[in-house]
Design an enzyme around this catalytic site. Structure first.
Site, short mmCIF file in Angstrom:
data_model
loop_
_atom_site.label_atom_id
_atom_site.label_comp_id
_atom_site.label_asym_id
_atom_site.label_seq_id
_atom_site.Cartn_x
_atom_site.Cartn_y
_atom_site.Cartn_z
N ILE A 18 28.16 -5.94 -11.63
CA ILE A 18 29.13 -4.72 -12.25
C ILE A 18 28.53 -5.04 -13.98
CG2 ILE A 18 30.58 -3.89 -10.70
CD1 ILE A 18 32.32 -6.12 -12.14
N GLY A 21 24.26 -10.24 -18.66
CA GLY A 21 24.16 -10.63 -20.04
C GLY A 21 23.09 -11.66 -20.32
N VAL A 22 23.03 -12.30 -21.27
CA VAL A 22 21.57 -12.96 -21.32
C VAL A 22 21.63 -14.21 -20.26
CG1 VAL A 22 20.36 -14.55 -22.66
CG2 VAL A 22 21.59 -12.71 -23.64
N SER A 23 22.82 -14.70 -20.17
CA SER A 23 22.90 -16.13 -19.25
C SER A 23 23.83 -15.91 -17.97
CB SER A 23 23.09 -17.47 -20.23
OG SER A 23 24.40 -17.18 -20.88
N VAL A 26 28.02 -10.71 -13.85
CA VAL A 26 29.21 -10.29 -13.33
C VAL A 26 28.89 -9.64 -11.85
CG1 VAL A 26 31.65 -9.44 -13.79
CG2 VAL A 26 29.99 -10.24 -15.75
N LYS A 46 32.33 -13.97 -12.57
CA LYS A 46 31.46 -14.26 -13.64
C LYS A 46 30.42 -15.32 -13.54
CE LYS A 46 31.11 -14.63 -18.94
NZ LYS A 46 31.86 -14.65 -19.80
N ASP A 140 35.92 -12.62 -30.42
CA ASP A 140 35.26 -11.84 -29.92
C ASP A 140 35.83 -10.57 -29.55
OD1 ASP A 140 32.53 -10.79 -29.83
OD2 ASP A 140 32.11 -11.85 -27.77
#
Lengths: 484, 341
Positions: A18, A21-23, A26, A46, A140
């Protein structure tokens, strides 16, 4: 507390991806040990590739620690976390409506209705208020990190970069750059004094604009730090004054007006913002279910859609570069020559991506060594003295290598030019927002004493606009087409 | 509204709040609280603990005041408040536990007349570390006790006590607990124990070399757990590269078993582990008095080593790494088989 969740990957069944990202990836998953009648509880996992992740283990440790010690209805708490090979699995509640960023891009590309914004912002503020009270800075805050559950519950998540200010060595860690550029507060980008609670408030303000318009201000620009450095210097909400009000999101702007001052001192706390009139008659979370979540594609569908778009983009890129294809063939040959006897990486996926050829086992059965066995060990005292004198010999450094954090450096000219062009389209629009905002704000802050500064800043803005106009002309001439 | 202000009781002094906290802690510690009163008293206790935290850390409106912190610290260590707080931690709710942990952390740094009185207190109460160590066996307490322990070993006498106790052996297990939070917390404390106080660590390592590195190699460096190996090889580098541990380093790099382990770590598929392993491996290669068996292993694997090192690159540019690598490669390239004595 999440301790009832098993810390064993075998207890979870992955349903689908779902987010990625880069590393990190999820997953939506089912915990087989939880939930009644054999159905299992749905969770989000995650999965962070610890080897790829830029963050060192210490920051990851602090992140998961933060997540498991926080306990608040508006904070996404981790049930548990454990390692699976090289990856760290963080098990969290599944927020079925996904992030607000994904809701925006799927169904509300030009922004949410105001009452929804109020609900989301209020819930987010509650989270920030708790977080700040606990001594944590999120660092963030953005729509992508605000998640919504099936029942309209709003939770602030992703503590990928959050840092406890109360922690012993916070000074050094706070000075690291983290967060996502568009949402970053000026003092974070300028980065002389590091982060504070109020940096979150700035990001919160940007998030409010993002919710109202479907994207953050200045998001047309490349997210380069040096670029932002320049922009935010000029992107002072307080630089602009007066002018017309033709925006219907008045209440929102009023709410926002309190926030987005570049001077950190003036920015209110989360607690104070919560008491703002904008949130007084804000609706309940049920309101979101009816007005935000109805008719929304599932997170899985949205992820698939976004993935289609990105993969189409990357395809185009890789088709354009011949080197991409060469790398692929290299990879294949490398994999076939790799020693199969290695014991440590059998479970690892993504090995195909390894470009490097690996060494196929060492030879420890050296002639002689086997022969002499343990008898080889020489007189230790003598050996030690000999070595310690030689270790002082110049040339070879015994010191640990300390990697100096190098900032990305962009060629100034390029950035300047690109920024001016992009700014033209963007800044006009943003200026309008900002002006409206400041108008409302004027009353609150009584900026009478600031006239000189404001005049000066208006000059700066005017000059900037002239520069942009010139740049625009140049571009027009160069391209023979108008730029919009 | 103004009337209310008039009758507001005088704010309590920091010392008073410490005393109120202590009184309640004593009651909870003895367990003699009537059930009907329990909830109310717990709420009071939580509030006092929160107040203490605010004095030490300040809040969004005010910075901490040095004089108030000093008063608080003095009163806190005048009696056994720390012991009571640690003992009663399991009885507190999550928020109070977190506050208590932060208070304990802060107190370790508070100076009273330029003395760390927390250190003096702990020197006479070292057994508290035994209590804190039990935290790693309890998921609910691990992170709180773990943080407190890490703060306490800032004091050299305390670190020395933990290093030389049987507790140290337990870390080899705690580091590999399945729960990442707890395992990582234990690893952070283990690292702190083995790096913070140079002279204590140097003495410990030379006295306990045999068992310590036997455990370290087999349980950590050769663990099946990726995180364990990664952290262990990094920490090994930190220990061996520290000047104060040079006798230990010399001994370590003269053993071919150790060389074997490091060479295997260097050919792991994990880039991070490879790089960290290199920082230890370079010591074997740089040793100007390499034992013959070490030399012969390096010679036997010369071409493979050179190829591997040639490919080994850091993500970010790292001049120091490149220089070290060039030096090691040169050294290996020039090696000739050595006659064993």
């Amino acid at each position: 507390m999440g301790q009832e969740y098993p810390v064993d990957p075998k207890c979870y069944e992955i349903i689908g991806e779902i987010g990625s990202g880069v590393s990190a990836i999820v997953y939506k998953a089912r915990c087989l040990r939880k939930g009644g009648t054999g159905t299992g509880t749905i969770v989000a996992i995650k999965s962070i590739d610890l080897d790829q992740s830029r963050a060192d283990l210490d920051s990851i440790r602090l992140e998961t620690k933060t997540m498991s010690l926080l306990c608040h209805p508006n904070i996404l708490q981790a049930h548990c976390s454990f390692t699976v090979g090289r990856r760290l699995w963080v098990v969290m509640p599944f927020m079925s409506a996904g992030s607000l960023q994904s809701i925006l891009s799927s169904n509300f590309s030009s922004g949410l209705p105001e009452p929804c914004i109020a609900v989301v912002l209020k819930e987010t503020l509650k989270a920030l208020s708790y977080l700040h009270d606990q001594g944590h800075v999120h660092r963030d805050v953005k729509a992508g990190n605000i998640l919504v559950a099936y029942d309209g519950a709003v939770k602030l998540g992703d503590f990928g970069v959050s840092t406890p200010v109360f922690d012993a060595n916070f000074d050094s860690r706070l000075k690291d750059i983290a967060g996502t550029p568009y949402w970053m507060a000026p003092e974070v980008i300028h980065s002389h004094n590091g982060y504070g609670f109020k940096a979150d408030i700035w990001s919160f303000g940007i998030t409010a604009l993002e919710l109202a318009h479907g994207r953050p201000p200045l998001s047309h620009l490349p997210p380069s730090k040096s670029l932002l450095f320049k922009i935010t210097k000029r992107f002072r909400f307080s630089d602009y004054d007066t002018i017309n009000i033709n925006n219907n999101k008045l209440g929102l702007l009023q709410g926002l007006g309190l926030i987005s001052y570049i001077e950190v001192v003036v920015r209110p706390t989360a607690d104070k913002l919560l008491r703002h009139a904008f949130f007084k008659n804000s609706k309940s979370c049920d309101f979101l279910v009816k007005n935000l979540l109805a008719g929304l594609p599932t997170v899985e569908e949205r992820f698939k859609m976004s993935k289609c778009i990105t993969s189409a983009n990357t395809k185009m890129v890789s088709l354009g570069s011949a080197s991409g294809a060469t790398t692929n063939t290299n990879t294949n040959t490398a994999t076939t020559t790799t020693n199969t006897a290695s014991e440590d990486d059998a479970t690892e996926t993504g090995e195909l991506m390894k470009k490097q050829r690996r060494v196929s086992g060492w030879n420890f059965n050296v002639e002689g060594v086997r022969f002499h066995g343990e008898l080889v060990i020489p007189d230790k005292r003598v050996e030690y003295e000999a070595f310690s004198s030689s270790s002082a010999s110049p040339g070879f450094s015994m010191g640990t290598t300390t990697p100096t954090p190098t900032e990305e450096v962009y060629p100034v000219d390029q950035v300047e030019e690109a920024s001016l062009v992009a700014l033209r389209g963007n800044l006009d629009e943003q200026r309008k927002n900002v002006k409206d905002l400041i108008t409302f704000l004027g009353g609150d802050q009584g900026g009478g004493g600031e006239t000189n500064k404001e005049e000066h800043l208006t000059d700066v803005v005017d000059r900037l606009r002239r520069e942009m106009e010139q740049e625009k002309e140049k571009q027009r001439v160069a391209n023979g087409v108008g730029i919009s | 509204m103004p009337m209310k202000g008039l009758f507001k009781s005088k704010p309590r002094t920091p010392a008073e709040i410490v005393r109120l906290t202590r009184d309640l802690l004593v009651q909870f510690d003895m367990g003699g609280i009537r059930e009907s009163k329990r909830e109310e008293k717990m709420a009071d206790l939580s509030k006092h603990i929160r107040d203490l935290k605010c004095i030490l850390y300040g809040n969004s409106e005010a910075e901490p005041v040095a004089e108030a912190c000093t008063q608080l610290t003095q009163e806190f260590f005048k009696e056994n408040t720390l012991r009571l707080l640690i003992n009663c931690l399991p009885k507190l709710n999550l928020e109070a536990r977190k506050d208590a942990t932060q208070i304990v952390a802060n107190l370790q740094r508070q100076q009273v007349q330029s003395r760390l009185i927390a250190s003096d207190y702990l020197e006479n109460n070292k057994d508290l570390m035994d209590v804190l160590m039990t935290g790693y066996e309890n998921t609910d307490l691990a992170l709180h006790y773990g943080s407190m322990l890490r703060e306490c070993i800032r004091h050299q006498v305390v670190a020395k006590y933990v290093l030389e106790s049987d507790h140290l052996k337990k870390f080899f297990e705690f580091i590999q607990l399945p729960n990442f939070d707890i395992a990582a917390d234990a690893a952070a404390t283990f690292k702190e124990l083995l790096t913070r106080h140079k002279s204590t660590v140097a003495e410990f390592l030379s006295k306990n070399y045999d068992w310590f590195f036997a455990e370290y190699n087999s349980k950590l460096l050769e663990s099946s757990n990726y995180i364990t190996r990664r952290q262990a090889v990094k920490l090994l580098g930190d220990m061996l590269l520290d000047r104060s541990n040079s006798p230990t380093m010399t001994k370590y790099v003269s053993s071919r078993d150790n060389l074997r382990i490091l060479m295997n770590l260097m050919r792991e598929s994990s880039k991070t582990i490879q790089i960290e392993a290199f920082h230890v491996f370079k010591l074997f290669a740089a040793n100007q008095n390499k034992p013959a068996d070490i030399v012969n292993i390096l010679v036997a694997n010369k071409s493979k080593l050179l190829r591997l090192l040639g490919d080994l690159k850091t993500d970010k540019e790292d001049e120091q790494f490149d220089a070290d690598k060039a030096q090691v490669m040169q050294e290996i390239a020039s090696l000739e088989p050595k006659e064993l004595a």
